[in-house]
Design a protein around this motif. Structure first.
Motif, PDB file in Angstrom:
ATOM      1  N   LYS A  51      -7.802  -8.935 -21.362  1.00  0.00           N
ATOM      2  CA  LYS A  51      -8.889  -9.132 -22.317  1.00  0.00           C
ATOM      3  C   LYS A  51     -10.148  -8.456 -21.787  1.00  0.00           C
ATOM      4  CE  LYS A  51      -6.005 -11.756 -24.522  1.00  0.00           C
ATOM      5  NZ  LYS A  51      -5.268 -11.198 -25.689  1.00  0.00           N
ATOM      6  N   ASP A  52     -11.128  -8.249 -22.679  1.00  0.00           N
ATOM      7  CA  ASP A  52     -12.355  -7.591 -22.243  1.00  0.00           C
ATOM      8  C   ASP A  52     -13.055  -8.370 -21.126  1.00  0.00           C
ATOM      9  OD1 ASP A  52     -12.953  -9.644 -23.997  1.00  0.00           O
ATOM     10  OD2 ASP A  52     -14.622  -8.602 -24.962  1.00  0.00           O
ATOM     11  N   ARG A  53     -12.965  -9.698 -21.149  1.00  0.00           N
ATOM     12  CA  ARG A  53     -13.607 -10.519 -20.127  1.00  0.00           C
ATOM     13  C   ARG A  53     -12.958 -10.352 -18.751  1.00  0.00           C
ATOM     14  NH1 ARG A  53     -10.820 -14.088 -23.462  1.00  0.00           N
ATOM     15  NH2 ARG A  53      -9.015 -15.103 -22.493  1.00  0.00           N
ATOM     16  N   ASP A  54     -11.741  -9.762 -18.714  1.00  0.00           N
ATOM     17  CA  ASP A  54     -11.031  -9.564 -17.449  1.00  0.00           C
ATOM     18  C   ASP A  54     -11.412  -8.245 -16.774  1.00  0.00           C
ATOM     19  OD1 ASP A  54      -9.544 -11.927 -17.915  1.00  0.00           O
ATOM     20  OD2 ASP A  54      -8.143 -10.809 -19.168  1.00  0.00           O
ATOM     21  N   ILE A  55     -12.131  -7.380 -17.480  1.00  0.00           N
ATOM     22  CA  ILE A  55     -12.447  -6.051 -16.954  1.00  0.00           C
ATOM     23  C   ILE A  55     -13.797  -6.058 -16.257  1.00  0.00           C
ATOM     24  CG2 ILE A  55     -12.882  -3.641 -17.560  1.00  0.00           C
ATOM     25  CD1 ILE A  55     -10.989  -3.983 -19.925  1.00  0.00           C
ATOM     26  N   VAL A  56     -13.823  -5.516 -15.035  1.00  0.00           N
ATOM     27  CA  VAL A  56     -15.058  -5.390 -14.262  1.00  0.00           C
ATOM     28  C   VAL A  56     -15.264  -3.915 -13.928  1.00  0.00           C
ATOM     29  CG1 VAL A  56     -16.303  -6.054 -12.168  1.00  0.00           C
ATOM     30  CG2 VAL A  56     -14.757  -7.684 -13.279  1.00  0.00           C
ATOM     31  N   LEU A  57     -16.381  -3.355 -14.379  1.00  0.00           N
ATOM     32  CA  LEU A  57     -16.688  -1.948 -14.116  1.00  0.00           C
ATOM     33  C   LEU A  57     -17.677  -1.829 -12.968  1.00  0.00           C
ATOM     34  CD1 LEU A  57     -17.248  -0.592 -17.760  1.00  0.00           C
ATOM     35  CD2 LEU A  57     -15.097  -0.817 -16.489  1.00  0.00           C
ATOM     36  N   VAL A  58     -17.403  -0.898 -12.061  1.00  0.00           N
ATOM     37  CA  VAL A  58     -18.333  -0.606 -10.968  1.00  0.00           C
ATOM     38  C   VAL A  58     -18.709   0.870 -11.082  1.00  0.00           C
ATOM     39  CG1 VAL A  58     -18.735  -0.702  -8.475  1.00  0.00           C
ATOM     40  CG2 VAL A  58     -17.079  -2.262  -9.528  1.00  0.00           C
ATOM     41  N   ASN A  59     -19.947   1.148 -11.435  1.00  0.00           N
ATOM     42  CA  ASN A  59     -20.354   2.546 -11.621  1.00  0.00           C
ATOM     43  C   ASN A  59     -21.873   2.673 -11.668  1.00  0.00           C
ATOM     44  OD1 ASN A  59     -21.291   2.288 -14.513  1.00  0.00           O
ATOM     45  ND2 ASN A  59     -19.147   1.668 -14.748  1.00  0.00           N
ATOM     46  N   ASN A  60     -22.314   3.923 -11.788  1.00  0.00           N
ATOM     47  CA  ASN A  60     -23.737   4.219 -11.831  1.00  0.00           C
ATOM     48  C   ASN A  60     -24.113   4.871 -13.154  1.00  0.00           C
ATOM     49  OD1 ASN A  60     -25.884   3.649 -10.178  1.00  0.00           O
ATOM     50  ND2 ASN A  60     -25.247   5.037  -8.548  1.00  0.00           N
ATOM     51  N   ALA A  61     -23.396   4.540 -14.218  1.00  0.00           N
ATOM     52  CA  ALA A  61     -23.690   5.136 -15.522  1.00  0.00           C
ATOM     53  C   ALA A  61     -25.066   4.684 -16.001  1.00  0.00           C
ATOM     54  CB  ALA A  61     -22.622   4.742 -16.536  1.00  0.00           C
ATOM     55  N   SER A  62     -25.662   5.472 -16.892  1.00  0.00           N
ATOM     56  CA  SER A  62     -27.001   5.171 -17.392  1.00  0.00           C
ATOM     57  C   SER A  62     -26.992   3.913 -18.254  1.00  0.00           C
ATOM     58  CB  SER A  62     -27.533   6.343 -18.216  1.00  0.00           C
ATOM     59  OG  SER A  62     -26.759   6.514 -19.392  1.00  0.00           O
ATOM     60  N   VAL A  78     -17.032  -7.225 -21.347  1.00  0.00           N
ATOM     61  CA  VAL A  78     -16.752  -6.439 -20.137  1.00  0.00           C
ATOM     62  C   VAL A  78     -17.883  -6.667 -19.134  1.00  0.00           C
ATOM     63  CG1 VAL A  78     -16.597  -4.096 -19.206  1.00  0.00           C
ATOM     64  CG2 VAL A  78     -15.388  -4.684 -21.316  1.00  0.00           C
ATOM     65  N   LYS A  79     -17.533  -6.862 -17.883  1.00  0.00           N
ATOM     66  CA  LYS A  79     -18.525  -7.140 -16.843  1.00  0.00           C
ATOM     67  C   LYS A  79     -18.928  -5.838 -16.134  1.00  0.00           C
ATOM     68  CE  LYS A  79     -16.790 -11.829 -16.134  1.00  0.00           C
ATOM     69  NZ  LYS A  79     -15.826 -11.798 -17.233  1.00  0.00           N
ATOM     70  N   ILE A  80     -20.194  -5.775 -15.734  1.00  0.00           N
ATOM     71  CA  ILE A  80     -20.744  -4.546 -15.154  1.00  0.00           C
ATOM     72  C   ILE A  80     -21.340  -4.819 -13.783  1.00  0.00           C
ATOM     73  CG2 ILE A  80     -22.273  -2.582 -15.519  1.00  0.00           C
ATOM     74  CD1 ILE A  80     -20.253  -2.934 -17.775  1.00  0.00           C
ATOM     75  N   ILE A  81     -20.988  -3.973 -12.815  1.00  0.00           N
ATOM     76  CA  ILE A  81     -21.640  -3.956 -11.509  1.00  0.00           C
ATOM     77  C   ILE A  81     -22.265  -2.586 -11.342  1.00  0.00           C
ATOM     78  CG2 ILE A  81     -21.284  -3.995  -9.011  1.00  0.00           C
ATOM     79  CD1 ILE A  81     -19.095  -6.053  -9.451  1.00  0.00           C
ATOM     80  N   ARG A  82     -23.588  -2.537 -11.261  1.00  0.00           N
ATOM     81  CA  ARG A  82     -24.290  -1.260 -11.173  1.00  0.00           C
ATOM     82  C   ARG A  82     -24.384  -0.811  -9.726  1.00  0.00           C
ATOM     83  NH1 ARG A  82     -26.930  -0.163 -15.787  1.00  0.00           N
ATOM     84  NH2 ARG A  82     -26.585   1.961 -15.051  1.00  0.00           N
ATOM     85  N   ASP A 107     -14.651  10.305 -10.953  1.00  0.00           N
ATOM     86  CA  ASP A 107     -15.950  10.246 -11.630  1.00  0.00           C
ATOM     87  C   ASP A 107     -16.704  11.556 -11.423  1.00  0.00           C
ATOM     88  OD1 ASP A 107     -18.499   9.710 -12.557  1.00  0.00           O
ATOM     89  OD2 ASP A 107     -18.479   7.638 -11.861  1.00  0.00           O
ATOM     90  N   ALA A 108     -16.836  12.316 -12.511  1.00  0.00           N
ATOM     91  CA  ALA A 108     -17.557  13.593 -12.444  1.00  0.00           C
ATOM     92  C   ALA A 108     -18.825  13.550 -13.282  1.00  0.00           C
ATOM     93  CB  ALA A 108     -16.653  14.734 -12.919  1.00  0.00           C
ATOM     94  N   THR A 109     -19.370  12.336 -13.485  1.00  0.00           N
ATOM     95  CA  THR A 109     -20.599  12.220 -14.268  1.00  0.00           C
ATOM     96  C   THR A 109     -21.795  12.684 -13.432  1.00  0.00           C
ATOM     97  OG1 THR A 109     -20.757   9.912 -13.565  1.00  0.00           O
ATOM     98  CG2 THR A 109     -19.770  10.337 -15.701  1.00  0.00           C
ATOM     99  N   PRO A 110     -22.834  13.223 -14.071  1.00  0.00           N
ATOM    100  CA  PRO A 110     -24.012  13.713 -13.347  1.00  0.00           C
ATOM    101  C   PRO A 110     -24.723  12.586 -12.598  1.00  0.00           C
ATOM    102  CG  PRO A 110     -23.986  14.520 -15.613  1.00  0.00           C
ATOM    103  CD  PRO A 110     -22.933  13.466 -15.522  1.00  0.00           C
ATOM    104  N   ASP A 111     -25.389  12.930 -11.482  1.00  0.00           N
ATOM    105  CA  ASP A 111     -26.159  11.935 -10.747  1.00  0.00           C
ATOM    106  C   ASP A 111     -27.523  11.738 -11.408  1.00  0.00           C
ATOM    107  OD1 ASP A 111     -27.717  14.126 -10.056  1.00  0.00           O
ATOM    108  OD2 ASP A 111     -26.916  14.274  -8.019  1.00  0.00           O
TER     109      ASP A 111
END
Length: 302
Positions: A51-62, A78-82, A107-111
């Protein structure tokens, strides 16, 4: 005080902020994709147990990208860790040691300065994350995507269970398309979450260990008409624990020469090795899974 605690917790959850102490059996995704919303929707469509509540994202997206993703109704929880996903302090906030699975994206997103990382830089981040997770979440299944297949040995050293060679797959599919055999359409339908046919692995009953493949085929033909058995996945599951068990079994001999042979055999084990269409007398081993094409309902796309 109690009511203010729960109010603050509710506000944090609404913003996608993570309470690490509450995380358990979750799915950690490190990094960001340009089509992240569609990617997450495909995960939910392909895995009904997530489920969406089970997903944890770790990233530096804007902030704008994160907010746009969270505005999609099926992804609101969805949970977010910046932060940089390859740093230990950020990974620990995701409680990876209690996760059911971890996925590391290339991850090839711009810094923050708008600079796009090179292939080498993107893969270096993936390797750093994998090595860190191997120390703080040893035993949790890890899947990692890399762009340069020539450096996959570093991921194997970090006990990554599955490696995704995204650029190689694209190149192979393009090469297959040139033959005009329709193989690319087969891959598309097996991977498309809207197709009624799914390529999956299934648990094999313990009673079939050390039995012939022909007996397993008979089980599927008679009792599982919606699942077509096409092969066996050998040495499946958690490679770290499986290798530990194999080492213990290998050492259970007083014969030195036999011990050396056993240890060499453990070293040569290839985990999650697919074997398609084995002979009928093939003996099913422990830690094997069935590779099947599963059918659900009718086709929903054109």
């Amino acid at each position: 005080k109690i009511s203010s605690y729960f109010l603050e917790r509710a506000l944090r959850e609404r913003r996608g902020i993570v309470d690490s102490d509450l995380l358990k059996n979750h799915f950690v995704i490190c990094g960001w994709k340009s089509e992240m919303t569609n990617f997450l929707l495909a995960i939910l469509e392909s895995n009904t147990n997530i489920k969406d509540r089970d997903i944890v994202l770790v990233n530096n997206a804007s902030d704008s990208l994160i907010e746009a993703m969270l505005e999609t109704p099926p992804l609101k929880k969805v949970k977010i860790i910046r932060g940089d996903f390859f740093l230990e302090m950020n990974l620990k906030r995701a409680s990876p040691e209690r996760a059911q699975k971890i996925l590391i994206l290339a991850d090839a997103t711009p810094d923050i300065n708008g600079i796009i990382p090179t292939i080498t830089e993107a893969d270096a981040r993936t390797i750093m994350a994998a090595m860190t997770l191997n120390n703080i979440a040893r035993g949790v299944p890890i899947v990692a995507e890399i762009l340069d297949s020539g450096i996959d040995q570093y991921l194997r050293l970090a006990h990554v269970n599955e490696i995704i060679y995204s650029r190689d797959y694209s190149r192979m599919l393009l090469a297959m398309a040139s033959t005009g055999t329709g193989v690319t359409n087969i891959f598309h339908d097996l991977l498309d979450p809207h197709s009624p046919f799914f390529l999956k692995t299934k648990e094999i009953p313990d009673t079939f260990v050390n039995k012939n493949y022909s007996e397993l085929k008979q089980l599927f033909e008679q009792d599982r008409p919606k699942e077509v058995l096409i092969g066996i996945l050998e040495n499946s599951g958690n490679s770290y624990f499986a290798k530990e068990m194999a080492l213990k079994r290998a050492q259970q001999t007083p014969n030195i020469s036999q011990l050396v042979q056993n240890l060499q055999a453990v070293k040569a084990i290839r985990f999650n090795r697919p074997l398609f269409g084995p002979e009928n007398d093939y003996l099913i081993r422990e830690n094997s899974m069935a590779i099947v094409i599963e059918r659900h309902g009718e086709k929903t796309h054109g």
